[in-house]
Design a protein around this motif. Structure first.
Motif, short mmCIF file in Angstrom:
data_model
loop_
_atom_site.label_atom_id
_atom_site.label_comp_id
_atom_site.label_asym_id
_atom_site.label_seq_id
_atom_site.Cartn_x
_atom_site.Cartn_y
_atom_site.Cartn_z
N SER A 127 36.54 19.48 33.41
CA SER A 127 36.02 20.43 34.39
C SER A 127 34.99 21.38 33.77
O SER A 127 34.04 21.79 34.44
CB SER A 127 37.15 21.23 35.03
N THR B 157 48.78 14.11 37.37
CA THR B 157 47.91 15.25 37.09
C THR B 157 46.79 15.38 38.12
O THR B 157 46.25 14.39 38.58
CB THR B 157 47.28 15.07 35.70
N GLY B 158 46.43 16.61 38.47
CA GLY B 158 45.24 16.84 39.28
C GLY B 158 45.53 17.08 40.74
O GLY B 158 46.54 17.65 41.13
N MET B 159 44.61 16.59 41.59
CA MET B 159 44.65 16.90 43.02
C MET B 159 45.91 16.37 43.69
O MET B 159 46.41 16.97 44.64
CB MET B 159 43.41 16.31 43.71
N MET C 217 48.00 13.70 31.31
CA MET C 217 47.36 12.72 32.18
C MET C 217 47.67 11.30 31.71
O MET C 217 47.59 10.98 30.53
CB MET C 217 45.85 12.94 32.18
N HIS D 215 37.18 10.43 38.65
CA HIS D 215 37.94 11.53 38.07
C HIS D 215 37.69 12.75 38.96
O HIS D 215 36.84 13.59 38.67
CB HIS D 215 37.47 11.79 36.62
N SER E 245 39.20 15.60 40.01
CA SER E 245 39.43 17.02 39.77
C SER E 245 38.53 17.60 38.69
O SER E 245 38.56 18.81 38.45
CB SER E 245 40.90 17.27 39.41
N VAL E 246 37.74 16.77 38.02
CA VAL E 246 36.87 17.28 36.95
C VAL E 246 35.40 16.93 37.19
O VAL E 246 34.62 16.78 36.25
CB VAL E 246 37.32 16.76 35.56
N ARG F 33 47.08 25.78 44.19
CA ARG F 33 47.80 25.21 43.06
C ARG F 33 49.28 25.54 43.22
O ARG F 33 49.64 26.46 43.95
CB ARG F 33 47.26 25.77 41.74
#
Length: 374
Positions: free
Chosen positions: A25, A207-209, A235, A291, A293-294, A357
């Motif tokens: 990110s 991991t992530g969204m 991840m 990818h 979320s980044v 989050r």
């Protein structure tokens, strides 16, 4: 702030034109610029950071040129082995230019999974004997840093790292989008998954969204969060967390909600899952080819036949769904099929701008979850 265009063009002016790594990110603007302005064979988004370093080593062996490897600092964990046993001066002495996003920098508010890594990033580089500088946030200052770094690498033949703080790069948004034709919205699909689960089913989300969306969906329907283990870091490892739970709780169905980038990062886990034949293991992969979320840089998963790979690894059954109207039937299928079973759901990139989050800490999540599966 540092211009992504200036950063990349200055590297190219110094005969550095090969990039590989895993997006981050803090690096999303420069990674997006590289994706939009270099040929695919000159910017390889690798399965994981260790693989990226190995690609970079091969590139150097073939060309004598210095490659760039970009990553989030959490990715150093995937890199320690090749950094120490491949490119180090005590072994093959291969120079690599590392660009590392500094998540969890001390004094900067960040998510819990980044705090420890942020604290040890610089000391880890020092322990490995890798010289580094904090990347300057201004064009001319970066140019001077680069000249110094390249002089060091020419003199010593060793690797060098630029550590990148939050807000270093000017914003640049990715223009290429290979998934806009897809019709299924990921959050809607997760909501449909949640709607068919039984009360005693267990969920491990990646991991992530996906974990963020799952958390908000549970909150919206007042279901609580005790059924879900949210893998906010690590991840690529959610599938094996789910497998470990499934093997010890054979009276419960265990669902892993995975992403394509996470699956790709440690794809060998498919073979372990397939060969252990846990009948209660249900693997749902939300594949948006990115990818997400980044920064949305692409993965190769839209060009892969994930169900056939799963079957080849020993899964009892595997399928894929692309159209929204077919999703309810596909979810009933995975629910009633003996595991290990995999369902790929192809979804569009992107998430709600107001997506929050988790408000529970990782330790609170763990405690609630362990009580649930006792």
């Amino acid at each position: 702030m540092l211009s992504p265009q200036y950063f990349v063009e200055t590297l190219q002016e110094n005969n550095i034109d090969f990039f590989t790594g895993v997006p981050d990110s803090l690096l999303k603007s420069v990674c997006a610029y590289i994706t939009d302005h270099t040929e695919p064979e000159c910017n390889i988004i690798a399965a994981n950071e260790g693989a990226a370093l190995s690609l970079a080593a091969g590139y150097h062996l073939a060309t004598h040129k210095i490659p760039v490897v970009y990553m989030q600092n959490s990715g150093l964990g995937n890199c320690v082995n090749p950094l120490m046993s491949l490119v180090d001066k005590a072994v093959y002495h291969i120079p690599v230019l590392l660009v590392i996003g500094w998540r969890g920098e001390p004094g900067i508010k960040d998510e819990p999974q980044h705090i420890k890594q942020g604290q040890v990033t610089l000391s880890l580089l020092e322990t490995m004997g890798i010289r580094y500088e904090i990347l300057a946030g201004e064009n001319e200052a970066f140019k001077r840093q680069l000249q110094s770094a390249l002089a060091y690498q020419e003199r010593t033949g060793e690797s060098f790292a630029f550590v990148v703080r939050k807000g270093t790069f000017e914003e640049y948004k990715l223009r290429k989008d290979e998934t806009s034709r897809l019709h299924i919205n990921r959050e809607t699909a997760i909501r449909q998954v949640v709607s068919v689960l039984n009360d005693n089913d267990v969920v491990v989300s990646t991991t992530g969204m996906i974990s963020r969306e799952l958390f908000e969906i549970r909150a919206a329907v007042n279901q609580g969060h005790h059924r879900d283990f949210l893998t906010v870091g690590s991840m690529g490892h959610a599938s094996q967390i789910a497998l470990g739970i499934a093997l010890q709780n054979k009276n419960r169905e265990v669902y892993c909600l995975d992403g394509d980038g996470a699956l790709l990062m440690h794809m060998g886990s498919l073979a372990i899952t397939g060969n252990l034949k846990a009948g209660n293991y249900k693997h749902i992969v939300f594949n948006n080819g990115a990818h997400d979320s980044v920064g949305g840089q692409p993965t190769v998963c839209m060009n892969m036949d994930l169900p056939q790979i799963a079957l080849g690894c020993g899964y009892r059954a595997a399928s894929s769904v692309v159209q929204p109207e077919m999703l309810p039937e596909a979810l009933e299928w995975i629910k009633n099929t003996e595991g290990p079973v995999l369902l790929e759901i192809k979804v569009r990139k992107g998430a709600r701008k107001d997506l929050g989050r988790p408000t529970r800490t990782p330790e609170e999540n763990k405690g609630d979850f362990m009580k649930f599966i006792e």
